[in-house]
Write a protein that holds these residues in place. Structure first.
Motif, short mmCIF file in Angstrom:
data_model
loop_
_atom_site.label_atom_id
_atom_site.label_comp_id
_atom_site.label_asym_id
_atom_site.label_seq_id
_atom_site.Cartn_x
_atom_site.Cartn_y
_atom_site.Cartn_z
N ASN A 1 0.69 -1.18 -0.17
CA ASN A 1 0.10 -0.06 -0.02
C ASN A 1 0.78 1.21 -0.06
O ASN A 1 1.80 1.47 0.76
N LEU A 2 0.57 2.08 -0.91
CA LEU A 2 1.44 3.56 -0.94
C LEU A 2 0.43 4.55 -1.21
O LEU A 2 -0.79 4.29 -1.33
N ARG A 3 0.99 5.85 -1.29
CA ARG A 3 0.17 7.00 -1.60
C ARG A 3 1.15 8.11 -2.25
O ARG A 3 2.21 8.37 -1.52
N ALA A 4 0.53 8.65 -3.31
CA ALA A 4 1.65 9.84 -3.92
C ALA A 4 0.93 10.96 -3.48
O ALA A 4 -0.33 11.12 -3.83
N ASP A 5 1.61 11.85 -2.92
CA ASP A 5 0.91 13.17 -2.43
C ASP A 5 0.89 14.31 -3.68
O ASP A 5 -0.05 15.21 -3.44
N ASN A 6 1.84 14.29 -4.41
CA ASN A 6 1.99 15.44 -5.26
C ASN A 6 1.83 14.94 -6.65
O ASN A 6 2.61 13.97 -7.16
N GLU A 7 1.31 15.74 -7.42
CA GLU A 7 1.15 15.50 -9.10
C GLU A 7 2.67 15.70 -9.47
O GLU A 7 3.25 16.44 -9.25
N GLY A 8 2.96 14.93 -10.58
CA GLY A 8 4.32 14.72 -11.43
C GLY A 8 4.42 13.23 -11.86
O GLY A 8 3.72 12.53 -11.76
N LYS A 9 5.74 13.52 -12.36
CA LYS A 9 6.21 12.22 -13.10
C LYS A 9 7.24 11.63 -12.36
O LYS A 9 8.52 12.16 -12.13
N LEU A 10 7.13 10.38 -11.70
CA LEU A 10 8.12 9.64 -11.01
C LEU A 10 9.01 8.44 -11.99
O LEU A 10 8.28 8.27 -13.05
N GLN A 11 9.74 7.75 -11.34
CA GLN A 11 10.40 6.70 -12.12
C GLN A 11 10.20 5.35 -11.18
O GLN A 11 10.56 5.44 -9.98
N GLY A 12 9.84 4.25 -11.84
CA GLY A 12 9.80 3.02 -11.02
C GLY A 12 11.03 1.99 -11.80
O GLY A 12 11.30 2.21 -12.72
N LEU A 13 11.50 0.90 -11.08
CA LEU A 13 12.24 0.24 -11.96
C LEU A 13 12.23 -1.35 -10.93
O LEU A 13 11.56 -1.33 -10.10
N SER A 14 12.96 -2.10 -11.83
CA SER A 14 13.25 -3.39 -11.09
C SER A 14 14.39 -3.40 -10.40
O SER A 14 15.49 -2.89 -10.93
N ALA A 15 14.56 -3.84 -9.14
CA ALA A 15 15.76 -3.80 -8.30
C ALA A 15 16.31 -5.29 -8.02
O ALA A 15 17.04 -5.33 -7.28
N HIS A 16 16.06 -6.29 -9.08
CA HIS A 16 16.45 -7.52 -8.94
C HIS A 16 17.03 -7.92 -10.22
O HIS A 16 16.28 -8.01 -11.32
N PHE A 17 18.36 -8.34 -10.63
CA PHE A 17 18.64 -8.92 -11.70
C PHE A 17 17.66 -10.01 -12.35
O PHE A 17 17.81 -11.18 -11.43
N SER A 18 17.43 -9.84 -13.55
CA SER A 18 16.68 -11.04 -14.09
C SER A 18 17.04 -11.39 -15.52
O SER A 18 16.13 -11.77 -16.26
N GLY A 19 17.97 -10.79 -15.93
CA GLY A 19 18.54 -11.32 -17.34
C GLY A 19 18.90 -10.18 -18.13
O GLY A 19 19.19 -9.27 -17.62
N ASP A 20 18.87 -10.61 -19.39
CA ASP A 20 19.45 -9.44 -20.27
C ASP A 20 18.86 -8.18 -20.36
O ASP A 20 19.45 -7.05 -20.58
N GLY A 21 17.68 -8.04 -20.58
CA GLY A 21 16.88 -6.96 -20.50
C GLY A 21 16.55 -6.39 -19.17
O GLY A 21 15.93 -5.12 -19.14
N PHE A 22 17.28 -6.60 -18.15
CA PHE A 22 17.27 -6.16 -16.78
C PHE A 22 17.44 -4.57 -16.82
O PHE A 22 16.60 -3.85 -16.10
N PRO A 23 18.33 -4.09 -17.47
CA PRO A 23 18.92 -2.65 -17.24
C PRO A 23 17.82 -1.67 -17.81
O PRO A 23 17.38 -0.70 -17.49
N ASP A 24 16.48 -2.21 -18.75
CA ASP A 24 15.71 -1.55 -19.40
C ASP A 24 14.28 -2.15 -18.77
O ASP A 24 13.34 -1.41 -19.22
N MET A 25 14.38 -2.52 -17.63
CA MET A 25 13.02 -2.74 -16.85
C MET A 25 12.74 -1.74 -15.81
O MET A 25 12.80 -2.08 -14.92
N MET A 26 12.32 -0.62 -16.67
CA MET A 26 11.89 0.41 -15.67
C MET A 26 10.50 1.05 -16.40
O MET A 26 10.05 0.57 -17.35
N PHE A 27 9.79 1.83 -15.48
CA PHE A 27 8.37 2.33 -15.63
C PHE A 27 8.16 3.65 -15.33
O PHE A 27 8.86 3.80 -14.44
N ASP A 28 7.48 4.28 -16.06
CA ASP A 28 7.08 5.79 -15.61
C ASP A 28 5.77 5.73 -14.47
O ASP A 28 4.98 4.89 -14.71
#
Length: 277
Positions: free
Chosen positions: A168-195
Protein backbone atom coordinates in the motif's frame (compact mmCIF):
# COMPACT_ATOMS: atom_id res chain seq x y z
CA UNK A 1 14.74 8.50 -8.35
CA UNK A 2 15.93 10.58 -5.40
CA UNK A 3 15.48 8.67 -2.14
CA UNK A 4 15.87 11.91 -0.20
CA UNK A 5 13.01 13.61 -2.07
CA UNK A 6 9.96 11.56 -1.00
CA UNK A 7 6.60 12.13 -2.65
CA UNK A 8 4.52 10.07 -0.24
CA UNK A 9 4.26 9.16 3.46
CA UNK A 10 5.93 5.75 3.13
CA UNK A 11 8.96 7.17 1.33
CA UNK A 12 9.15 9.98 3.90
CA UNK A 13 9.27 7.40 6.70
CA UNK A 14 11.94 5.45 4.80
CA UNK A 15 14.02 8.62 4.51
CA UNK A 16 13.69 9.24 8.25
CA UNK A 17 14.98 5.73 9.01
CA UNK A 18 17.87 6.19 6.57
CA UNK A 19 18.89 9.60 7.97
CA UNK A 20 18.54 8.46 11.60
CA UNK A 21 20.64 5.37 10.90
CA UNK A 22 23.39 7.42 9.26
CA UNK A 23 23.57 9.86 12.17
CA UNK A 24 23.64 7.04 14.72
CA UNK A 25 26.55 5.45 12.88
CA UNK A 26 28.35 8.79 12.57
CA UNK A 27 28.28 9.11 16.36
CA UNK A 28 30.81 6.28 16.55
CA UNK A 29 32.53 6.69 13.18
CA UNK A 30 33.48 10.38 13.50
CA UNK A 31 35.00 10.17 17.02
CA UNK A 32 36.86 7.03 15.98
CA UNK A 33 38.42 8.80 13.00
CA UNK A 34 39.47 11.77 15.13
CA UNK A 35 40.82 9.40 17.80
CA UNK A 36 42.98 7.61 15.21
CA UNK A 37 44.44 10.93 14.02
CA UNK A 38 44.97 12.13 17.60
CA UNK A 39 46.70 8.91 18.67
CA UNK A 40 48.93 8.91 15.58
CA UNK A 41 49.91 12.53 16.24
CA UNK A 42 50.49 12.15 19.98
CA UNK A 43 52.46 8.90 19.83
CA UNK A 44 54.69 10.01 16.97
CA UNK A 45 58.36 9.18 17.39
CA UNK A 46 59.36 12.82 17.77
CA UNK A 47 57.07 13.54 20.74
CA UNK A 48 59.07 13.20 23.98
CA UNK A 49 55.93 13.75 26.11
CA UNK A 50 54.26 10.57 24.88
CA UNK A 51 54.10 7.89 27.53
CA UNK A 52 54.99 4.46 26.19
CA UNK A 53 53.75 1.32 27.98
CA UNK A 54 55.15 -1.70 26.13
CA UNK A 55 54.05 -4.01 28.94
CA UNK A 56 50.40 -2.85 28.83
CA UNK A 57 48.04 -5.83 28.71
CA UNK A 58 44.59 -4.99 30.08
CA UNK A 59 42.50 -2.06 31.28
CA UNK A 60 38.90 -2.42 32.47
CA UNK A 61 38.16 1.21 31.62
CA UNK A 62 39.46 0.82 28.08
CA UNK A 63 37.48 -2.38 27.62
CA UNK A 64 34.33 -0.61 28.88
CA UNK A 65 34.71 2.17 26.32
CA UNK A 66 35.68 -0.17 23.47
CA UNK A 67 32.68 -2.46 23.97
CA UNK A 68 29.95 -0.20 25.36
CA UNK A 69 29.91 2.39 22.59
CA UNK A 70 29.55 -0.16 19.71
CA UNK A 71 26.97 -2.08 21.76
CA UNK A 72 24.88 1.05 22.29
CA UNK A 73 25.17 1.84 18.57
CA UNK A 74 23.95 -1.62 17.59
CA UNK A 75 21.07 -1.38 20.08
CA UNK A 76 20.00 2.00 18.69
CA UNK A 77 20.26 0.84 15.07
CA UNK A 78 18.39 -2.35 15.90
CA UNK A 79 15.65 -0.36 17.62
CA UNK A 80 15.25 2.00 14.67
CA UNK A 81 15.09 -0.92 12.23
CA UNK A 82 12.71 -2.95 14.42
CA UNK A 83 10.24 -0.13 15.05
CA UNK A 84 10.44 1.18 11.49
CA UNK A 85 9.92 -2.23 9.88
CA UNK A 86 6.75 -2.80 11.91
CA UNK A 87 5.39 0.69 11.29
CA UNK A 88 6.05 0.32 7.56
CA UNK A 89 4.39 -3.07 7.09
CA UNK A 90 3.80 -3.15 3.29
CA UNK A 91 0.24 -4.44 3.79
CA UNK A 92 -0.68 -1.79 6.38
CA UNK A 93 -3.32 0.73 5.20
CA UNK A 94 -2.11 4.13 4.04
CA UNK A 95 -5.17 6.41 4.42
CA UNK A 96 -5.81 8.76 1.56
CA UNK A 97 -8.48 10.91 -0.01
CA UNK A 98 -11.21 9.53 -2.23
CA UNK A 99 -11.61 5.90 -3.16
CA UNK A 100 -8.61 3.56 -3.03
CA UNK A 101 -7.23 2.41 -6.37
CA UNK A 102 -6.54 -1.30 -6.87
CA UNK A 103 -3.57 -2.10 -9.09
CA UNK A 104 -2.34 -5.57 -10.00
CA UNK A 105 1.31 -5.55 -11.06
CA UNK A 106 3.01 -8.38 -12.95
CA UNK A 107 6.76 -8.45 -13.60
CA UNK A 108 7.51 -10.01 -16.99
CA UNK A 109 10.75 -10.58 -18.91
CA UNK A 110 11.54 -7.64 -19.28
CA UNK A 111 8.62 -5.31 -18.77
CA UNK A 112 5.93 -4.40 -16.24
CA UNK A 113 2.22 -5.05 -16.68
CA UNK A 114 -0.22 -3.01 -14.60
CA UNK A 115 -3.83 -4.15 -14.42
CA UNK A 116 -6.63 -1.93 -13.10
CA UNK A 117 -9.34 -4.55 -12.41
CA UNK A 118 -12.00 -2.05 -11.28
CA UNK A 119 -11.46 0.20 -14.30
CA UNK A 120 -11.08 -2.78 -16.70
CA UNK A 121 -7.90 -1.43 -18.31
CA UNK A 122 -4.21 -2.35 -18.31
CA UNK A 123 -0.94 -0.63 -19.17
CA UNK A 124 2.63 -1.69 -19.87
CA UNK A 125 5.64 0.14 -18.43
CA UNK A 126 3.55 3.08 -17.29
CA UNK A 127 1.61 3.52 -14.08
CA UNK A 128 -0.95 6.31 -13.73
CA UNK A 129 -2.40 7.09 -10.31
CA UNK A 130 -4.41 9.91 -8.72
CA UNK A 131 -2.66 12.12 -6.19
CA UNK A 132 -3.72 11.59 -2.59
CA UNK A 133 -5.52 8.26 -3.13
CA UNK A 134 -4.55 5.06 -1.33
CA UNK A 135 -2.90 2.70 -3.80
CA UNK A 136 -3.54 -0.99 -3.11
CA UNK A 137 -1.02 -3.08 -5.04
CA UNK A 138 -1.15 -6.82 -5.60
CA UNK A 139 2.07 -8.10 -7.13
CA UNK A 140 3.22 -11.31 -8.76
CA UNK A 141 5.73 -12.45 -11.37
CA UNK A 142 5.29 -14.16 -14.72
CA UNK A 143 8.57 -16.07 -14.36
CA UNK A 144 11.58 -15.40 -12.13
CA UNK A 145 11.61 -13.49 -8.87
CA UNK A 146 11.81 -9.74 -9.34
CA UNK A 147 11.54 -6.54 -7.30
CA UNK A 148 9.07 -3.67 -7.57
CA UNK A 149 10.42 -0.30 -6.44
CA UNK A 150 9.33 3.32 -6.79
CA UNK A 151 12.06 5.11 -4.80
CA UNK A 152 10.12 8.34 -4.21
CA UNK A 153 7.04 6.44 -2.99
CA UNK A 154 8.91 3.83 -0.95
CA UNK A 155 8.93 0.18 0.08
CA UNK A 156 10.78 -2.05 -2.37
CA UNK A 157 9.05 -5.43 -2.45
CA UNK A 158 9.57 -8.76 -4.22
CA UNK A 159 7.35 -10.27 -6.87
CA UNK A 160 7.34 -14.09 -7.10
CA UNK A 161 5.61 -16.51 -9.41
CA UNK A 162 2.89 -18.55 -7.77
CA UNK A 163 2.21 -16.08 -4.97
CA UNK A 164 0.84 -12.58 -4.41
CA UNK A 165 2.49 -9.87 -2.31
CA UNK A 166 0.65 -6.78 -1.12
CA UNK A 167 1.83 -3.20 -0.93
CA UNK A 168 0.00 0.00 0.00
CA UNK A 169 1.36 3.38 -1.05
CA UNK A 170 0.23 6.95 -1.61
CA UNK A 171 1.51 9.70 -3.90
CA UNK A 172 0.91 13.14 -2.46
CA UNK A 173 2.03 15.42 -5.28
CA UNK A 174 1.28 15.50 -8.99
CA UNK A 175 4.22 14.87 -11.28
CA UNK A 176 6.24 12.22 -13.06
CA UNK A 177 8.22 9.68 -11.05
CA UNK A 178 10.31 6.66 -12.03
CA UNK A 179 9.94 3.03 -11.03
CA UNK A 180 12.29 0.15 -11.64
CA UNK A 181 13.17 -3.46 -11.14
CA UNK A 182 15.82 -3.78 -8.42
CA UNK A 183 16.58 -7.48 -8.88
CA UNK A 184 18.70 -8.83 -11.75
CA UNK A 185 16.58 -10.99 -14.05
CA UNK A 186 18.48 -11.42 -17.29
CA UNK A 187 19.67 -9.56 -20.37
CA UNK A 188 16.83 -7.01 -20.46
CA UNK A 189 17.09 -6.07 -16.78
CA UNK A 190 18.67 -2.60 -17.33
CA UNK A 191 15.65 -1.51 -19.41
CA UNK A 192 13.06 -2.87 -16.99
CA UNK A 193 11.89 0.54 -15.80
CA UNK A 194 8.49 2.20 -15.81
CA UNK A 195 7.01 5.69 -15.66
CA UNK A 196 4.78 6.74 -12.77
CA UNK A 197 2.38 9.53 -13.68
CA UNK A 198 0.70 11.12 -10.67
CA UNK A 199 -2.26 13.15 -11.90
CA UNK A 200 -5.12 15.10 -10.38
CA UNK A 201 -7.97 13.02 -8.87
CA UNK A 202 -10.32 14.93 -11.20
CA UNK A 203 -8.23 13.98 -14.24
CA UNK A 204 -8.00 10.29 -13.34
CA UNK A 205 -11.55 9.34 -14.54
CA UNK A 206 -10.85 11.09 -17.87
CA UNK A 207 -7.61 9.14 -18.25
CA UNK A 208 -9.47 5.88 -17.57
CA UNK A 209 -12.13 6.76 -20.13
CA UNK A 210 -9.59 7.62 -22.82
CA UNK A 211 -7.53 4.51 -22.11
CA UNK A 212 -10.59 2.27 -22.32
CA UNK A 213 -11.17 3.47 -25.90
CA UNK A 214 -8.16 1.54 -27.18
CA UNK A 215 -8.70 -1.24 -29.68
CA UNK A 216 -6.14 -3.51 -28.00
CA UNK A 217 -7.68 -6.11 -25.69
CA UNK A 218 -5.89 -7.91 -22.88
CA UNK A 219 -6.99 -11.50 -22.39
CA UNK A 220 -5.26 -14.82 -21.92
CA UNK A 221 -4.16 -15.03 -25.56
CA UNK A 222 -2.75 -11.51 -25.78
CA UNK A 223 -1.08 -11.95 -22.38
CA UNK A 224 0.77 -15.05 -23.60
CA UNK A 225 2.20 -12.95 -26.44
CA UNK A 226 3.05 -10.12 -24.06
CA UNK A 227 4.89 -12.39 -21.63
CA UNK A 228 7.39 -13.49 -24.27
CA UNK A 229 10.88 -12.30 -23.48
CA UNK A 230 11.67 -8.91 -24.93
CA UNK A 231 12.09 -5.22 -24.15
CA UNK A 232 8.98 -3.12 -24.71
CA UNK A 233 10.02 0.25 -26.11
CA UNK A 234 6.50 1.67 -26.24
CA UNK A 235 3.81 2.22 -23.63
CA UNK A 236 0.87 0.10 -24.90
CA UNK A 237 -2.51 0.21 -23.20
CA UNK A 238 -5.31 -2.37 -23.22
CA UNK A 239 -8.94 -2.91 -22.42
CA UNK A 240 -9.15 -5.70 -19.84
CA UNK A 241 -11.28 -8.47 -21.25
CA UNK A 242 -11.08 -10.87 -18.30
CA UNK A 243 -10.92 -9.37 -14.76
CA UNK A 244 -9.71 -12.79 -13.50
CA UNK A 245 -6.50 -12.58 -15.53
CA UNK A 246 -4.29 -11.66 -12.58
CA UNK A 247 -5.63 -14.57 -10.55
CA UNK A 248 -4.93 -16.94 -13.45
CA UNK A 249 -1.34 -15.68 -13.56
CA UNK A 250 -0.78 -15.82 -9.81
CA UNK A 251 -2.24 -19.32 -9.43
CA UNK A 252 -0.21 -20.59 -12.41
CA UNK A 253 -3.28 -21.54 -14.43
CA UNK A 254 -1.33 -19.67 -17.09
CA UNK A 255 2.06 -21.48 -17.03
CA UNK A 256 5.00 -19.25 -16.06
CA UNK A 257 7.60 -18.18 -18.56
CA UNK A 258 10.98 -19.93 -18.84
CA UNK A 259 12.94 -17.07 -17.30
CA UNK A 260 16.27 -15.80 -18.70
CA UNK A 261 18.25 -18.33 -20.69
CA UNK A 262 21.98 -18.50 -21.30
CA UNK A 263 22.79 -17.08 -24.71
CA UNK A 264 26.18 -18.66 -25.37
CA UNK A 265 27.10 -22.28 -25.95
CA UNK A 266 29.94 -21.92 -23.41
CA UNK A 267 27.46 -20.78 -20.77
CA UNK A 268 25.12 -23.68 -21.51
CA UNK A 269 27.86 -26.28 -21.26
CA UNK A 270 29.15 -24.78 -18.04
CA UNK A 271 25.74 -24.75 -16.35
CA UNK A 272 24.72 -28.15 -17.71
CA UNK A 273 21.37 -26.95 -19.02
CA UNK A 274 19.43 -24.28 -20.87
CA UNK A 275 17.58 -22.62 -17.99
CA UNK A 276 19.65 -20.06 -16.11
CA UNK A 277 17.27 -20.08 -13.17
Amino acid sequence: MNLLDPQGPVAAANRTILVDSVFIMLVIVVPTIFAILAFAFWFRASNPKARYQPEFVYSGRVEMVVWSIPALTVILLGGVAWIGSHQLDPAAPVPGTGSPVRIQAVSLDWKWLFIYPDQRIATVNTLTVPAGAELNFQLTSSSVMNTFFIPQLGSMIYTMNGMVTKLNLRADNEGKLQGLSAHFSGDGFPDMMFDVNVISPLAFPDWVTNTAKTDAVLNEDSYRKLMQQGIEKGRPVYRLDDPRLFDLIATQHIPPGPGPELASEAGRSHSGGHDAR
